[in-house]
Design a protein around this motif. Structure first.
Motif, PDB file in Angstrom:
ATOM      1  N   MET A 168       0.752  -1.215  -0.101  1.00  0.00           N
ATOM      2  CA  MET A 168      -0.091  -0.017   0.088  1.00  0.00           C
ATOM      3  C   MET A 168       0.734   1.302   0.051  1.00  0.00           C
ATOM      4  O   MET A 168       0.347   2.250   0.118  1.00  0.00           O
ATOM      5  CB  MET A 168      -0.813   0.087   1.091  1.00  0.00           C
ATOM      6  CG  MET A 168      -2.117  -0.907   1.332  1.00  0.00           C
ATOM      7  SD  MET A 168      -3.127  -1.228   2.490  1.00  0.00           S
ATOM      8  CE  MET A 168      -3.983   0.537   1.947  1.00  0.00           C
ATOM      9  N   GLY A 169       2.231   0.943  -0.273  1.00  0.00           N
ATOM     10  CA  GLY A 169       3.052   2.301  -0.209  1.00  0.00           C
ATOM     11  C   GLY A 169       3.283   2.877   0.963  1.00  0.00           C
ATOM     12  O   GLY A 169       2.736   2.650   2.062  1.00  0.00           O
ATOM     13  N   GLY A 170       4.238   3.688   1.069  1.00  0.00           N
ATOM     14  CA  GLY A 170       4.723   4.288   2.177  1.00  0.00           C
ATOM     15  C   GLY A 170       5.546   3.388   3.147  1.00  0.00           C
ATOM     16  O   GLY A 170       6.106   2.416   2.896  1.00  0.00           O
ATOM     17  N   GLN A 171       5.584   3.725   4.363  1.00  0.00           N
ATOM     18  CA  GLN A 171       6.438   3.146   5.511  1.00  0.00           C
ATOM     19  C   GLN A 171       5.536   1.851   5.929  1.00  0.00           C
ATOM     20  O   GLN A 171       4.281   1.554   5.584  1.00  0.00           O
ATOM     21  CB  GLN A 171       6.817   3.912   6.474  1.00  0.00           C
ATOM     22  CG  GLN A 171       7.782   5.173   5.989  1.00  0.00           C
ATOM     23  CD  GLN A 171       8.196   6.211   7.074  1.00  0.00           C
ATOM     24  OE1 GLN A 171       7.757   5.868   8.188  1.00  0.00           O
ATOM     25  NE2 GLN A 171       9.215   6.610   6.906  1.00  0.00           N
ATOM     26  N   TRP A 172       6.119   1.034   6.799  1.00  0.00           N
ATOM     27  CA  TRP A 172       5.535  -0.100   7.333  1.00  0.00           C
ATOM     28  C   TRP A 172       4.493   0.024   8.562  1.00  0.00           C
ATOM     29  O   TRP A 172       3.579  -1.109   8.823  1.00  0.00           O
ATOM     30  CB  TRP A 172       6.777  -1.010   7.977  1.00  0.00           C
ATOM     31  CG  TRP A 172       7.615  -1.719   6.896  1.00  0.00           C
ATOM     32  CD1 TRP A 172       7.554  -1.333   5.639  1.00  0.00           C
ATOM     33  CD2 TRP A 172       8.712  -2.257   7.365  1.00  0.00           C
ATOM     34  NE1 TRP A 172       8.506  -2.180   4.902  1.00  0.00           N
ATOM     35  CE2 TRP A 172       9.335  -2.486   5.918  1.00  0.00           C
ATOM     36  CE3 TRP A 172       9.304  -2.848   8.417  1.00  0.00           C
ATOM     37  CZ2 TRP A 172      10.450  -3.627   5.778  1.00  0.00           C
ATOM     38  CZ3 TRP A 172      10.566  -3.725   8.347  1.00  0.00           C
ATOM     39  CH2 TRP A 172      11.098  -3.924   7.083  1.00  0.00           C
ATOM     40  N   THR A 173       4.494   1.293   9.269  1.00  0.00           N
ATOM     41  CA  THR A 173       3.649   1.360  10.351  1.00  0.00           C
ATOM     42  C   THR A 173       2.414   1.007  10.162  1.00  0.00           C
ATOM     43  O   THR A 173       1.587   0.445  10.882  1.00  0.00           O
ATOM     44  CB  THR A 173       3.819   2.879  10.588  1.00  0.00           C
ATOM     45  OG1 THR A 173       5.176   3.082  10.872  1.00  0.00           O
ATOM     46  CG2 THR A 173       3.264   3.119  12.112  1.00  0.00           C
ATOM     47  N   LYS A 174       1.682   1.344   9.068  1.00  0.00           N
ATOM     48  CA  LYS A 174       0.133   1.003   8.822  1.00  0.00           C
ATOM     49  C   LYS A 174      -0.262  -0.512   8.810  1.00  0.00           C
ATOM     50  O   LYS A 174      -1.325  -0.770   9.429  1.00  0.00           O
ATOM     51  CB  LYS A 174      -0.422   1.613   7.337  1.00  0.00           C
ATOM     52  CG  LYS A 174       0.218   0.959   6.250  1.00  0.00           C
ATOM     53  CD  LYS A 174      -0.470   1.649   4.920  1.00  0.00           C
ATOM     54  CE  LYS A 174      -0.275   2.972   4.783  1.00  0.00           C
ATOM     55  NZ  LYS A 174       1.156   3.120   3.838  1.00  0.00           N
ATOM     56  N   GLY A 175       0.848  -1.233   8.635  1.00  0.00           N
ATOM     57  CA  GLY A 175       0.546  -2.544   8.575  1.00  0.00           C
ATOM     58  C   GLY A 175       1.006  -3.348  10.022  1.00  0.00           C
ATOM     59  O   GLY A 175       0.823  -4.559  10.180  1.00  0.00           O
ATOM     60  N   LYS A 176       1.582  -2.561  10.951  1.00  0.00           N
ATOM     61  CA  LYS A 176       1.993  -2.828  12.007  1.00  0.00           C
ATOM     62  C   LYS A 176       1.224  -2.595  13.226  1.00  0.00           C
ATOM     63  O   LYS A 176       1.416  -3.000  14.502  1.00  0.00           O
ATOM     64  CB  LYS A 176       3.565  -2.629  12.446  1.00  0.00           C
ATOM     65  CG  LYS A 176       4.490  -2.957  11.401  1.00  0.00           C
ATOM     66  CD  LYS A 176       4.683  -4.492  11.651  1.00  0.00           C
ATOM     67  CE  LYS A 176       5.806  -5.024  10.679  1.00  0.00           C
ATOM     68  NZ  LYS A 176       6.391  -6.148  10.988  1.00  0.00           N
ATOM     69  N   SER A 177       0.290  -1.676  13.243  1.00  0.00           N
ATOM     70  CA  SER A 177      -0.282  -0.795  14.248  1.00  0.00           C
ATOM     71  C   SER A 177      -1.591  -1.081  14.520  1.00  0.00           C
ATOM     72  O   SER A 177      -2.161  -0.492  15.531  1.00  0.00           O
ATOM     73  CB  SER A 177       0.210   0.612  14.011  1.00  0.00           C
ATOM     74  OG  SER A 177       1.403   0.999  14.059  1.00  0.00           O
ATOM     75  N   HIS A 178      -2.577  -2.090  14.245  1.00  0.00           N
ATOM     76  CA  HIS A 178      -3.869  -2.098  14.461  1.00  0.00           C
ATOM     77  C   HIS A 178      -3.939  -2.629  15.757  1.00  0.00           C
ATOM     78  O   HIS A 178      -3.021  -3.201  16.429  1.00  0.00           O
ATOM     79  CB  HIS A 178      -4.366  -3.259  13.459  1.00  0.00           C
ATOM     80  CG  HIS A 178      -5.710  -3.571  13.439  1.00  0.00           C
ATOM     81  ND1 HIS A 178      -6.211  -4.232  14.425  1.00  0.00           N
ATOM     82  CD2 HIS A 178      -6.975  -2.774  12.681  1.00  0.00           C
ATOM     83  CE1 HIS A 178      -7.807  -3.942  14.316  1.00  0.00           C
ATOM     84  NE2 HIS A 178      -7.964  -3.051  13.385  1.00  0.00           N
ATOM     85  N   ASP A 179      -5.083  -2.305  16.617  1.00  0.00           N
ATOM     86  CA  ASP A 179      -5.330  -2.837  17.732  1.00  0.00           C
ATOM     87  C   ASP A 179      -4.955  -4.205  17.954  1.00  0.00           C
ATOM     88  O   ASP A 179      -5.532  -5.041  17.088  1.00  0.00           O
ATOM     89  CB  ASP A 179      -6.614  -2.131  18.193  1.00  0.00           C
ATOM     90  CG  ASP A 179      -7.071  -1.060  18.308  1.00  0.00           C
ATOM     91  OD1 ASP A 179      -6.160  -0.096  18.141  1.00  0.00           O
ATOM     92  OD2 ASP A 179      -8.373  -0.581  18.569  1.00  0.00           O
ATOM     93  N   THR A 180      -4.577  -4.560  19.119  1.00  0.00           N
ATOM     94  CA  THR A 180      -4.112  -6.114  19.583  1.00  0.00           C
ATOM     95  C   THR A 180      -2.869  -6.519  18.993  1.00  0.00           C
ATOM     96  O   THR A 180      -2.453  -7.578  19.017  1.00  0.00           O
ATOM     97  CB  THR A 180      -5.389  -6.789  19.237  1.00  0.00           C
ATOM     98  OG1 THR A 180      -5.450  -7.240  17.869  1.00  0.00           O
ATOM     99  CG2 THR A 180      -6.488  -6.380  20.008  1.00  0.00           C
ATOM    100  N   PHE A 181      -2.124  -5.778  18.061  1.00  0.00           N
ATOM    101  CA  PHE A 181      -1.079  -6.318  17.089  1.00  0.00           C
ATOM    102  C   PHE A 181       0.207  -6.280  18.096  1.00  0.00           C
ATOM    103  O   PHE A 181       1.362  -6.341  17.469  1.00  0.00           O
ATOM    104  CB  PHE A 181      -0.813  -5.425  15.848  1.00  0.00           C
ATOM    105  CG  PHE A 181      -1.740  -5.982  14.924  1.00  0.00           C
ATOM    106  CD1 PHE A 181      -2.823  -6.958  14.878  1.00  0.00           C
ATOM    107  CD2 PHE A 181      -1.189  -5.474  13.298  1.00  0.00           C
ATOM    108  CE1 PHE A 181      -3.345  -7.005  13.876  1.00  0.00           C
ATOM    109  CE2 PHE A 181      -2.012  -6.017  12.345  1.00  0.00           C
ATOM    110  CZ  PHE A 181      -2.941  -6.814  12.542  1.00  0.00           C
TER     111      PHE A 181
END
Length: 284
Positions: A168-181
Protein backbone atom coordinates in the motif's frame (compact mmCIF):
# COMPACT_ATOMS: atom_id res chain seq x y z
CA UNK A 1 11.14 -12.00 40.91
CA UNK A 2 9.10 -11.22 37.82
CA UNK A 3 6.87 -8.21 37.22
CA UNK A 4 3.24 -8.71 36.18
CA UNK A 5 0.16 -6.55 35.76
CA UNK A 6 -3.28 -8.04 36.20
CA UNK A 7 -6.92 -7.08 35.82
CA UNK A 8 -9.23 -5.78 33.12
CA UNK A 9 -7.74 -4.03 30.07
CA UNK A 10 -6.86 -0.45 30.89
CA UNK A 11 -7.36 -1.05 34.64
CA UNK A 12 -4.44 -3.35 35.43
CA UNK A 13 -2.77 -3.40 38.83
CA UNK A 14 0.95 -4.09 39.37
CA UNK A 15 2.05 -7.39 40.84
CA UNK A 16 5.05 -9.61 41.29
CA UNK A 17 5.79 -13.33 41.00
CA UNK A 18 8.13 -14.62 43.68
CA UNK A 19 10.64 -17.44 43.28
CA UNK A 20 8.22 -19.83 45.02
CA UNK A 21 5.56 -19.03 42.39
CA UNK A 22 3.30 -16.86 44.54
CA UNK A 23 1.68 -13.92 42.77
CA UNK A 24 1.35 -10.87 44.97
CA UNK A 25 -0.30 -7.51 44.47
CA UNK A 26 2.03 -4.54 44.89
CA UNK A 27 -0.57 -1.82 44.34
CA UNK A 28 -0.18 -0.68 47.93
CA UNK A 29 3.48 0.08 47.27
CA UNK A 30 3.61 1.23 43.64
CA UNK A 31 1.05 2.93 41.39
CA UNK A 32 2.06 1.15 38.18
CA UNK A 33 5.03 -0.06 36.19
CA UNK A 34 5.36 3.05 34.05
CA UNK A 35 7.92 5.65 33.06
CA UNK A 36 8.07 7.17 36.55
CA UNK A 37 8.47 3.76 38.19
CA UNK A 38 11.58 2.92 36.17
CA UNK A 39 12.98 6.46 36.16
CA UNK A 40 12.94 6.89 39.93
CA UNK A 41 14.39 3.59 41.11
CA UNK A 42 11.17 1.62 41.28
CA UNK A 43 12.75 -1.66 40.24
CA UNK A 44 15.32 -1.43 43.01
CA UNK A 45 12.65 -0.41 45.55
CA UNK A 46 10.48 -3.33 44.48
CA UNK A 47 13.36 -5.76 44.93
CA UNK A 48 14.03 -4.33 48.39
CA UNK A 49 10.36 -4.77 49.31
CA UNK A 50 10.47 -8.39 48.11
CA UNK A 51 13.69 -9.01 50.04
CA UNK A 52 11.93 -7.62 53.12
CA UNK A 53 9.27 -10.32 52.85
CA UNK A 54 6.55 -8.38 50.99
CA UNK A 55 4.86 -6.96 54.11
CA UNK A 56 1.05 -6.65 53.98
CA UNK A 57 0.89 -8.04 50.43
CA UNK A 58 -2.25 -9.77 49.16
CA UNK A 59 -2.22 -12.62 46.67
CA UNK A 60 -3.34 -12.07 43.09
CA UNK A 61 -6.49 -14.12 42.30
CA UNK A 62 -5.44 -17.17 40.26
CA UNK A 63 -8.15 -16.50 37.67
CA UNK A 64 -7.04 -12.89 37.08
CA UNK A 65 -6.24 -11.85 33.53
CA UNK A 66 -2.61 -10.92 32.93
CA UNK A 67 -2.09 -7.69 31.03
CA UNK A 68 1.14 -6.47 29.46
CA UNK A 69 3.74 -6.35 32.24
CA UNK A 70 4.36 -2.61 31.93
CA UNK A 71 2.04 0.31 31.32
CA UNK A 72 1.69 1.45 27.73
CA UNK A 73 5.09 2.88 26.76
CA UNK A 74 5.82 6.21 25.12
CA UNK A 75 7.04 4.31 22.07
CA UNK A 76 7.57 0.84 20.63
CA UNK A 77 10.68 0.80 18.45
CA UNK A 78 10.99 -2.26 16.21
CA UNK A 79 13.96 -3.69 14.34
CA UNK A 80 13.28 -5.23 10.93
CA UNK A 81 15.22 -8.03 9.24
CA UNK A 82 17.59 -8.51 12.18
CA UNK A 83 18.08 -12.27 11.66
CA UNK A 84 19.85 -13.26 8.44
CA UNK A 85 17.52 -16.10 7.42
CA UNK A 86 14.46 -13.92 8.07
CA UNK A 87 16.00 -11.13 6.00
CA UNK A 88 16.40 -13.62 3.17
CA UNK A 89 12.79 -14.85 3.38
CA UNK A 90 11.55 -11.26 3.64
CA UNK A 91 13.45 -10.20 0.52
CA UNK A 92 14.58 -6.68 -0.35
CA UNK A 93 18.23 -7.33 0.55
CA UNK A 94 20.35 -7.78 3.67
CA UNK A 95 20.60 -4.66 5.85
CA UNK A 96 24.01 -3.19 6.61
CA UNK A 97 22.68 -1.37 9.70
CA UNK A 98 19.54 -1.77 11.82
CA UNK A 99 16.23 -1.22 10.03
CA UNK A 100 13.95 0.74 12.37
CA UNK A 101 10.20 1.28 12.35
CA UNK A 102 7.53 2.09 14.91
CA UNK A 103 4.35 0.41 16.08
CA UNK A 104 1.59 2.67 17.39
CA UNK A 105 1.29 2.21 21.14
CA UNK A 106 -2.46 1.64 20.76
CA UNK A 107 -1.56 -1.88 19.56
CA UNK A 108 -0.55 -2.66 23.18
CA UNK A 109 -2.12 -5.91 24.39
CA UNK A 110 -1.89 -8.64 27.01
CA UNK A 111 -0.01 -11.93 26.56
CA UNK A 112 -3.15 -14.08 26.34
CA UNK A 113 -5.57 -11.59 24.78
CA UNK A 114 -7.25 -12.32 21.45
CA UNK A 115 -5.74 -10.83 18.30
CA UNK A 116 -8.46 -9.20 16.21
CA UNK A 117 -8.24 -9.57 12.44
CA UNK A 118 -8.71 -6.09 10.97
CA UNK A 119 -11.59 -5.51 8.52
CA UNK A 120 -10.29 -6.27 5.03
CA UNK A 121 -7.23 -8.12 6.30
CA UNK A 122 -5.95 -10.91 4.03
CA UNK A 123 -2.33 -11.44 5.13
CA UNK A 124 -2.11 -11.50 8.92
CA UNK A 125 1.30 -12.70 10.12
CA UNK A 126 3.21 -13.38 13.36
CA UNK A 127 6.77 -12.66 14.59
CA UNK A 128 8.17 -13.79 17.96
CA UNK A 129 10.68 -11.29 19.34
CA UNK A 130 12.79 -10.53 22.38
CA UNK A 131 11.51 -7.30 23.93
CA UNK A 132 13.97 -4.97 25.66
CA UNK A 133 12.45 -2.63 28.25
CA UNK A 134 14.42 0.56 28.87
CA UNK A 135 15.17 1.36 32.51
CA UNK A 136 16.64 4.85 32.35
CA UNK A 137 16.82 7.63 29.80
CA UNK A 138 19.19 6.83 26.94
CA UNK A 139 20.36 9.50 24.51
CA UNK A 140 23.39 9.01 22.27
CA UNK A 141 24.94 6.45 24.62
CA UNK A 142 27.98 4.33 23.89
CA UNK A 143 27.57 0.64 23.21
CA UNK A 144 29.62 -0.39 26.25
CA UNK A 145 27.10 1.39 28.49
CA UNK A 146 23.96 0.21 26.68
CA UNK A 147 22.94 -2.63 28.99
CA UNK A 148 23.14 -0.26 31.97
CA UNK A 149 20.01 1.36 30.50
CA UNK A 150 17.99 -1.88 30.28
CA UNK A 151 15.43 -2.65 32.99
CA UNK A 152 14.49 -6.10 31.76
CA UNK A 153 13.23 -8.40 29.05
CA UNK A 154 9.95 -9.89 27.91
CA UNK A 155 8.36 -11.80 25.03
CA UNK A 156 6.78 -9.76 22.24
CA UNK A 157 4.78 -10.74 19.16
CA UNK A 158 4.93 -8.29 16.27
CA UNK A 159 1.70 -9.04 14.43
CA UNK A 160 1.55 -7.61 10.92
CA UNK A 161 -0.93 -7.19 8.09
CA UNK A 162 1.51 -7.82 5.25
CA UNK A 163 -0.69 -6.42 2.47
CA UNK A 164 -0.93 -3.13 4.35
CA UNK A 165 2.78 -3.24 5.16
CA UNK A 166 4.17 -4.02 1.71
CA UNK A 167 1.51 -3.35 -0.93
CA UNK A 168 0.00 0.00 0.00
CA UNK A 169 2.99 2.33 -0.30
CA UNK A 170 4.72 4.39 2.34
CA UNK A 171 6.33 3.00 5.46
CA UNK A 172 5.58 -0.19 7.40
CA UNK A 173 3.72 1.44 10.29
CA UNK A 174 0.24 1.02 8.82
CA UNK A 175 0.68 -2.76 8.63
CA UNK A 176 2.02 -3.01 12.19
CA UNK A 177 -0.25 -0.87 14.34
CA UNK A 178 -3.78 -2.24 14.42
CA UNK A 179 -5.33 -2.74 17.85
CA UNK A 180 -4.11 -5.99 19.52
CA UNK A 181 -1.05 -6.24 17.21
CA UNK A 182 1.42 -5.79 20.11
CA UNK A 183 1.00 -8.39 22.86
CA UNK A 184 3.82 -8.55 25.40
CA UNK A 185 4.41 -10.70 28.45
CA UNK A 186 3.59 -12.74 30.31
CA UNK A 187 5.91 -10.85 32.65
CA UNK A 188 9.03 -8.71 32.77
CA UNK A 189 12.21 -10.47 33.85
CA UNK A 190 14.70 -7.99 35.36
CA UNK A 191 17.92 -7.62 33.42
CA UNK A 192 19.90 -8.83 36.44
CA UNK A 193 18.37 -12.28 35.94
CA UNK A 194 19.38 -12.59 32.26
CA UNK A 195 23.14 -13.10 32.07
CA UNK A 196 23.32 -12.93 28.27
CA UNK A 197 20.46 -11.57 26.13
CA UNK A 198 22.19 -13.12 23.10
CA UNK A 199 21.95 -16.66 24.50
CA UNK A 200 18.19 -17.27 24.46
CA UNK A 201 16.09 -19.67 22.39
CA UNK A 202 12.88 -18.23 20.96
CA UNK A 203 10.12 -20.12 19.19
CA UNK A 204 6.62 -19.80 17.76
CA UNK A 205 3.93 -22.38 16.98
CA UNK A 206 0.74 -22.01 14.95
CA UNK A 207 -1.92 -24.58 15.79
CA UNK A 208 0.82 -26.62 17.57
CA UNK A 209 3.04 -26.65 14.43
CA UNK A 210 6.52 -25.30 15.15
CA UNK A 211 7.10 -22.45 12.70
CA UNK A 212 9.95 -20.42 14.23
CA UNK A 213 12.88 -21.82 16.18
CA UNK A 214 15.89 -19.57 16.66
CA UNK A 215 18.47 -18.08 18.99
CA UNK A 216 18.93 -14.45 19.94
CA UNK A 217 22.62 -14.99 19.27
CA UNK A 218 21.71 -15.09 15.58
CA UNK A 219 20.78 -11.40 15.59
CA UNK A 220 22.87 -9.44 13.11
CA UNK A 221 22.72 -6.51 15.54
CA UNK A 222 22.68 -7.48 19.22
CA UNK A 223 20.94 -5.80 22.12
CA UNK A 224 23.93 -3.66 23.12
CA UNK A 225 24.28 -2.33 19.61
CA UNK A 226 20.57 -1.72 19.16
CA UNK A 227 20.13 0.30 22.35
CA UNK A 228 23.15 2.45 21.51
CA UNK A 229 22.22 2.81 17.84
CA UNK A 230 18.58 3.76 18.44
CA UNK A 231 19.61 6.29 21.09
CA UNK A 232 21.48 8.21 18.37
CA UNK A 233 18.23 9.03 16.61
CA UNK A 234 15.73 9.41 19.47
CA UNK A 235 15.74 9.63 23.24
CA UNK A 236 14.69 6.35 24.78
CA UNK A 237 12.62 6.93 27.90
CA UNK A 238 12.20 4.60 30.88
CA UNK A 239 9.53 2.05 30.00
CA UNK A 240 10.08 2.28 26.25
CA UNK A 241 10.17 -1.04 24.40
CA UNK A 242 12.55 -2.23 21.69
CA UNK A 243 11.34 -5.25 19.71
CA UNK A 244 14.59 -6.75 18.46
CA UNK A 245 13.52 -8.68 15.36
CA UNK A 246 12.38 -12.19 14.53
CA UNK A 247 13.98 -15.40 13.21
CA UNK A 248 12.93 -17.14 10.01
CA UNK A 249 9.66 -19.03 9.75
CA UNK A 250 7.01 -16.34 9.40
CA UNK A 251 3.95 -17.08 7.31
CA UNK A 252 4.98 -14.67 4.55
CA UNK A 253 8.23 -16.55 4.01
CA UNK A 254 6.61 -19.93 3.30
CA UNK A 255 6.02 -21.21 -0.20
CA UNK A 256 3.17 -20.67 -0.66
CA UNK A 257 2.66 -18.13 2.15
CA UNK A 258 0.59 -19.34 5.12
CA UNK A 259 -1.13 -16.46 6.83
CA UNK A 260 -3.30 -16.50 9.95
CA UNK A 261 -7.08 -16.85 9.95
CA UNK A 262 -9.78 -16.56 12.63
CA UNK A 263 -9.69 -19.67 14.79
CA UNK A 264 -5.91 -20.09 14.61
CA UNK A 265 -3.90 -20.33 17.83
CA UNK A 266 -0.43 -18.79 18.12
CA UNK A 267 1.89 -19.92 20.92
CA UNK A 268 5.31 -18.38 21.39
CA UNK A 269 8.01 -18.05 23.98
CA UNK A 270 11.59 -17.39 24.96
CA UNK A 271 13.41 -19.84 27.22
CA UNK A 272 14.30 -18.26 30.52
CA UNK A 273 11.65 -15.58 30.12
CA UNK A 274 8.17 -17.01 29.47
CA UNK A 275 5.46 -18.07 27.06
CA UNK A 276 2.38 -16.39 25.53
CA UNK A 277 -0.65 -17.60 23.62
CA UNK A 278 -3.13 -15.73 21.43
CA UNK A 279 -6.26 -16.75 19.59
CA UNK A 280 -7.01 -15.11 16.25
CA UNK A 281 -10.58 -13.81 16.05
CA UNK A 282 -12.61 -12.01 13.40
CA UNK A 283 -13.42 -8.33 13.79
CA UNK A 284 -16.96 -7.41 14.77
Amino acid sequence: MKLIRYGEPGREEPGVILEDGRRLDVGGQFTDYDESFFAFGGLEALQAWVDDGCPDAEEVPPEARLGPPIDRPSKIVCVGKNYLEHAKEFGEGIPTEPVLFMKATTCWSGPFDDVVTPPGSTKLDYEVELAVIIGKTASNIKEEHALDHVAGYSVFCDYSERAWQKEMGGQWTKGKSHDTFGPMGPWLVPASQISDPQGLRLWCKVNTELRQNGWTGDMMFGVRHLVSYISRFMTLLPGDVIATGTPAGVGMGMKPPRYLSPGDCVELGIEGIGEMKQRIVASH
